[in-house]
Design an enzyme around this catalytic site. Sequence first.
Site, PDB file in Angstrom:
ATOM      1  CG  ASP A 178      -2.116   0.880   1.089  1.00 43.99           C
ATOM      2  OD1 ASP A 178      -1.987   1.968   0.512  1.00 43.99           O
ATOM      3  OD2 ASP A 178      -3.192   0.480   1.559  1.00 43.99           O
ATOM      4  CB  SER A 233      -6.438   2.125  -0.166  1.00 43.58           C
ATOM      5  OG  SER A 233      -5.194   2.716   0.110  1.00 43.58           O
ATOM      6  CB  THR A 269      -5.862  -3.485   0.420  1.00 42.47           C
ATOM      7  OG1 THR A 269      -5.435  -2.178   0.038  1.00 42.47           O
ATOM      8  CG2 THR A 269      -5.303  -4.492  -0.573  1.00 42.47           C
ATOM      9  CD  GLU A 272      -3.040  -3.519   2.451  1.00 42.55           C
ATOM     10  OE1 GLU A 272      -3.295  -2.480   1.810  1.00 42.55           O
ATOM     11  OE2 GLU A 272      -3.704  -3.894   3.445  1.00 42.55           O
ATOM     12  CG  ASP A 308      -1.151   4.275   2.614  1.00 43.24           C
ATOM     13  OD1 ASP A 308      -1.071   5.097   1.691  1.00 43.24           O
ATOM     14  OD2 ASP A 308      -2.083   4.266   3.448  1.00 43.24           O
ATOM     15  CG  HIS A 341      -1.485   8.519   4.517  1.00 42.79           C
ATOM     16  ND1 HIS A 341      -2.118   9.421   3.701  1.00 42.79           N
ATOM     17  CD2 HIS A 341      -1.892   7.285   4.108  1.00 42.79           C
ATOM     18  CE1 HIS A 341      -2.886   8.768   2.828  1.00 42.79           C
ATOM     19  NE2 HIS A 341      -2.753   7.474   3.053  1.00 42.79           N
ATOM     20  CG  ASP A 346      -2.849   0.816  -2.675  1.00 44.02           C
ATOM     21  OD1 ASP A 346      -1.656   1.207  -2.612  1.00 44.02           O
ATOM     22  OD2 ASP A 346      -3.595   0.781  -1.681  1.00 44.02           O
ATOM     23  CG  HIS A 347      -2.467   4.701  -3.492  1.00 41.26           C
ATOM     24  ND1 HIS A 347      -1.634   5.169  -2.477  1.00 41.26           N
ATOM     25  CD2 HIS A 347      -3.474   4.025  -2.869  1.00 41.26           C
ATOM     26  CE1 HIS A 347      -2.122   4.807  -1.315  1.00 41.26           C
ATOM     27  NE2 HIS A 347      -3.240   4.103  -1.510  1.00 41.26           N
ATOM     28  CG  HIS A 363      -3.488   8.247  -1.733  1.00 44.19           C
ATOM     29  ND1 HIS A 363      -4.552   7.396  -1.910  1.00 44.19           N
ATOM     30  CD2 HIS A 363      -3.020   7.987  -0.477  1.00 44.19           C
ATOM     31  CE1 HIS A 363      -4.719   6.657  -0.831  1.00 44.19           C
ATOM     32  NE2 HIS A 363      -3.797   7.008   0.063  1.00 44.19           N
TER      33      HIS A 363
END
Length: 449
Positions: free
Chosen positions: A30, A79, A132, A252, A257, A261, A299-300, A414
């Site tokens: 992620d 996500s 996810t 995952e 991620d 953030h 995912d990004h 993101h």
Amino acid sequence: MKKILSSLALLTSFHVSAEAPQNIIMVVSDGMGPAYTTAYRYYNDDPATPEIETTIFDKYHVGSSSTYPAKVSGLVTDSAASATALASGVKSYNGAIGVDVNEQPVKSVLHQAKQIGKKTGIVVTSQINHATPAAYMVHNKSRQNYDEIADSYFDNRINDQFIADLMLGGGWQYFIRKDRNVVNDFKSSGFHYLDDYNQLSNLPKDKPVLGLFADKGMPQALDYGDKYRLSTMTAAALDYLPNDKGMFLLIEASQVDWGGHSNDIAYSMSEMSDLEKTMAVLEKFVEQNPDTLVVLTADHSTGGMTIGANGDYAWHPTWIKNLTASTQSMAQEIGDNGLDVLKLQQALGFQLTPEEQDELTTQMDKALAYWTENEIKFLAKGYSQASTVTRKMRKAITQLIDKRTNTGWTTSGHTGVDVPVYAFGKNSELFIGQLDNVDIATTIFNLLK
């Protein structure tokens, strides 16, 4: 171009359908944009050698993937929408869990695997009902409906069977509630339940398994007794799932991620280290079980991270190699007990300059003043002085580390950049080149026919 790629995937699948792999392992890291894998290469490098050592990611890099959601949500995905695309091959709106833009359920590759008799599993470091894993498992109009999603893990069935044979991650808060104890529902239906991470080595092969090890997401790798908890859970899943009909396993690396953030380079690199260890576990499994496909992508990308900032052509990851705790834990210690420079230096693994100490003292004073100015309002919201100071001081510590390493960030959210794709094992050649996230699902669906 997307239609051409999708068509190519369909045509290629006819050629390889008789050779489809028995086991398919999908890994989603992620938030892992290309800057993360590049940064990890330099972070992982041995400074005593003249060359830059490659990582396991470099070995299996086969292409890239675009990540944009359905047009209603623009060009930058969340996500949920991206996981829905990766799982089902359908573009949807940001927030969608296994549903299309009309909020209608769409089938996932995990559902297809279960339908044709394979064992299925999910292994994550977030709560197991996070965006996810949820997009692979169930259907909901909003990723925020955590309790509903948890309920549907039990209530939904495929061919009168539970969706997953194995679920490992966090999530007590959503599965053990005042209005419903979903864990008890699973236990009464024959599931082996464990909430002790140390029991992973003793999973019964004759029962489905639910393992929850945290209230929400699992603690950061930097703060956990096992720094490689994702790889440990993956190894347990690989021991449990194999069978005559094969398996589908979703893994995952959820918290790469979360580091992005928080604009926390140390957090993300420690999670990348756990992911690399996980990929090494998967590599060994494929060597021993060649009838297996492994695909890794993101995912990004999160945070708009840059390795080299402020016009300075340099990046210095050495400053984050000796941390003994997360920046969150460091800040929590300050919030609870005040700023102790000696303790902070021990956690950071390096000495603070007088200027850095002065800056942290200034930020501490500002945090206390901020609390005093807003105390009544914050108390009404359930905030404490400790939690308020913790938030402010964590930002101060991450900014200090950014200056030391020369790391830059453009956002706490993101970005819309393409993400890398990695693949190895049987049929891995099908993922070479420039793809879109829906093409990954389409190809896996064809392999599951």
